[in-house]
Write an enzyme that holds these catalytic residues in place. Structure first.
Site, short mmCIF file in Angstrom:
data_model
loop_
_atom_site.label_atom_id
_atom_site.label_comp_id
_atom_site.label_asym_id
_atom_site.label_seq_id
_atom_site.Cartn_x
_atom_site.Cartn_y
_atom_site.Cartn_z
N HIS A 1 25.27 -20.96 65.85
CA HIS A 1 24.37 -20.02 65.17
C HIS A 1 23.74 -20.70 63.96
CE1 HIS A 1 27.22 -17.21 67.21
NE2 HIS A 1 26.11 -16.52 67.42
N ALA B 1 25.38 -9.97 71.65
CA ALA B 1 25.74 -8.65 71.13
C ALA B 1 24.72 -8.37 70.04
CB ALA B 1 27.14 -8.70 70.54
N SER C 1 28.87 -12.99 71.53
CA SER C 1 30.15 -12.53 70.97
C SER C 1 30.78 -11.44 71.83
CB SER C 1 29.95 -11.90 69.59
OG SER C 1 29.29 -12.77 68.74
N MET D 1 21.22 -11.97 65.74
CA MET D 1 21.21 -13.20 64.93
C MET D 1 21.23 -14.46 65.80
SD MET D 1 24.15 -12.04 62.24
CE MET D 1 24.27 -10.34 61.65
N SER D 2 20.80 -14.34 67.03
CA SER D 2 20.87 -15.51 67.92
C SER D 2 19.72 -15.47 68.92
CB SER D 2 22.21 -15.50 68.67
OG SER D 2 22.29 -14.40 69.54
N HIS E 1 36.66 -19.94 68.10
CA HIS E 1 35.61 -20.18 69.09
C HIS E 1 36.02 -21.39 69.92
CE1 HIS E 1 31.84 -17.81 67.80
NE2 HIS E 1 32.94 -17.17 67.44
N TYR F 1 23.10 -19.26 61.18
CA TYR F 1 23.78 -18.81 59.94
C TYR F 1 25.05 -19.60 59.64
CZ TYR F 1 26.73 -15.97 63.09
OH TYR F 1 27.56 -15.56 64.08
N GLU F 2 25.54 -20.34 60.63
CA GLU F 2 26.74 -21.15 60.37
C GLU F 2 26.40 -22.42 59.60
OE1 GLU F 2 29.66 -21.25 63.90
OE2 GLU F 2 27.79 -20.55 64.77
N HIS G 1 32.39 -6.33 62.30
CA HIS G 1 32.37 -7.34 63.38
C HIS G 1 33.42 -7.01 64.44
CE1 HIS G 1 31.75 -11.06 65.48
NE2 HIS G 1 33.02 -11.38 65.33
N ASN H 1 26.17 -1.55 68.57
CA ASN H 1 26.12 -0.58 67.47
C ASN H 1 24.65 -0.22 67.29
OD1 ASN H 1 26.23 -3.56 66.33
ND2 ASN H 1 24.91 -2.39 64.97
#
Ligand code: HPA
Length: 270
Positions: A81, A111, A28, A209-210, A59, A83-84, A245, A233
């Site tokens: 991802h 990220a 990202s 998350m990836s 995207h 989570y998608e 985000h 972050n």
């Protein structure tokens, strides 16, 4: 699955001018790397037989082939991802296609949140190992030996040779970097403070998350992996601010200036 991957490969190959050497997956806010690719050819995911389709608005969802410093690369602009709602085989499908196209090395960027307090937003981190906290993995189920072994070794998920190369190049360019362990949760929520305390004590330096599924499959297939994270972050409970985000993407965009310089130089010499 083997036949499906071969069909995807055959389609992509028709558009390529040269066999790609390096596969690239962009995180990202780190999409600017595409700008350093010369002689670009785009292949939309939607046109590739059997390829998963992008669901997220904004995207791009395409492969970009071309050259970085004379080295032929194939880059995913838009990744899948877990989570998608994609299953693990879909998340990692492009890595299987990379392999069948003859790709030997893969660069993966992301990220993520920083846990190690030596880090700060904007830090670039070479990933030296992962912790899989996704509760599943892409190698479960029937194993096709044409792809790889039933019980793959995972003692060097990120190639020491590629890490050393990346460090040399960063030192030459004067780019600051750290090194650490990436823990992968499924998302899509930013972790709880208790989860971050737990994984911090267990050796995680960063959380995202990836990346973990793609790394597992690349190792299984015998592709060498280099992973670079952008700490956008500090993780929950470490930073006082709530996560956003937009902020993640903003910091990634700033850090991507150095990330691009670094990656361009290191791919040139691969
Ligand atoms: N946690 C998980 N994923 C992330 C984070 C985080 O703090 N920041 C960017 N991606």
């Amino acid at each position: 699955m083997y036949d499906k991957v071969m069909e995807s490969k055959a389609f992509i190959e028709k558009s390529l001018k040269e066999q790609p050497k390096v596969g690239i997956i962009l995180g990202s806010g780190l999409g600017d790397l595409v700008n350093v690719i010369e002689d670009k050819v785009y292949i939309d995911y939607k046109d590739i037989p059997n390829f998963p389709q992008s669901t997220v608005k904004g995207h791009a969802g395409r492969l970009v082939s071309g050259k970085i410093g004379g080295v032929p690369v194939l880059c995913m602009e838009g990744r899948f991802h877990f989570y998608e709602g994609y299953d693990m085989k879909e998340v990692t499908y492009p890595v299987f296609v990379f392999k069948m196209l003859g790709i030997e090395k893969m660069l993966v960027t992301n990220a993520c949140g920083g846990i190690n307090t030596d880090f700060e937003p904007g830090t670039l981190m070479i990933i030296n190992d992962f912790i899989n906290l996704m509760g599943t993995n892409p190698l479960m189920g029937h194993n096709d030996e044409r792809f790889g072994p039933r019980f793959p070794d995972m003692s060097e998920p990120y190639s020491i040779e590629l890490m050393n190369h990346a460090k040399l190049v960063a030192d030459k360019l004067g780019i600051d970097y750290k090194e650490g362990v990436y823990a992968g949760f499924t998302g899509p929520y930013y972790e709880t403070a208790a989860e971050i305390r737990m994984i911090g004590r267990h050796g995680a330096d960063a959380v995202g998350m990836s990346t973990v599924p793609e790394t597992i499959v690349a190792n299984y297939l015998g592709i060498k992996v280099l992973g670079i994270s952008c700490i956008t972050n500090m993780a929950t409970g470490i930073q006082e601010m709530k996560h956003s985000h937009d902020r993640v993407v903003e910091i990634a965009k700033i850090a991507s200036v150095n990330m691009c310089k670094w990656v361009e130089a290191l791919i040139c010499e691969l």
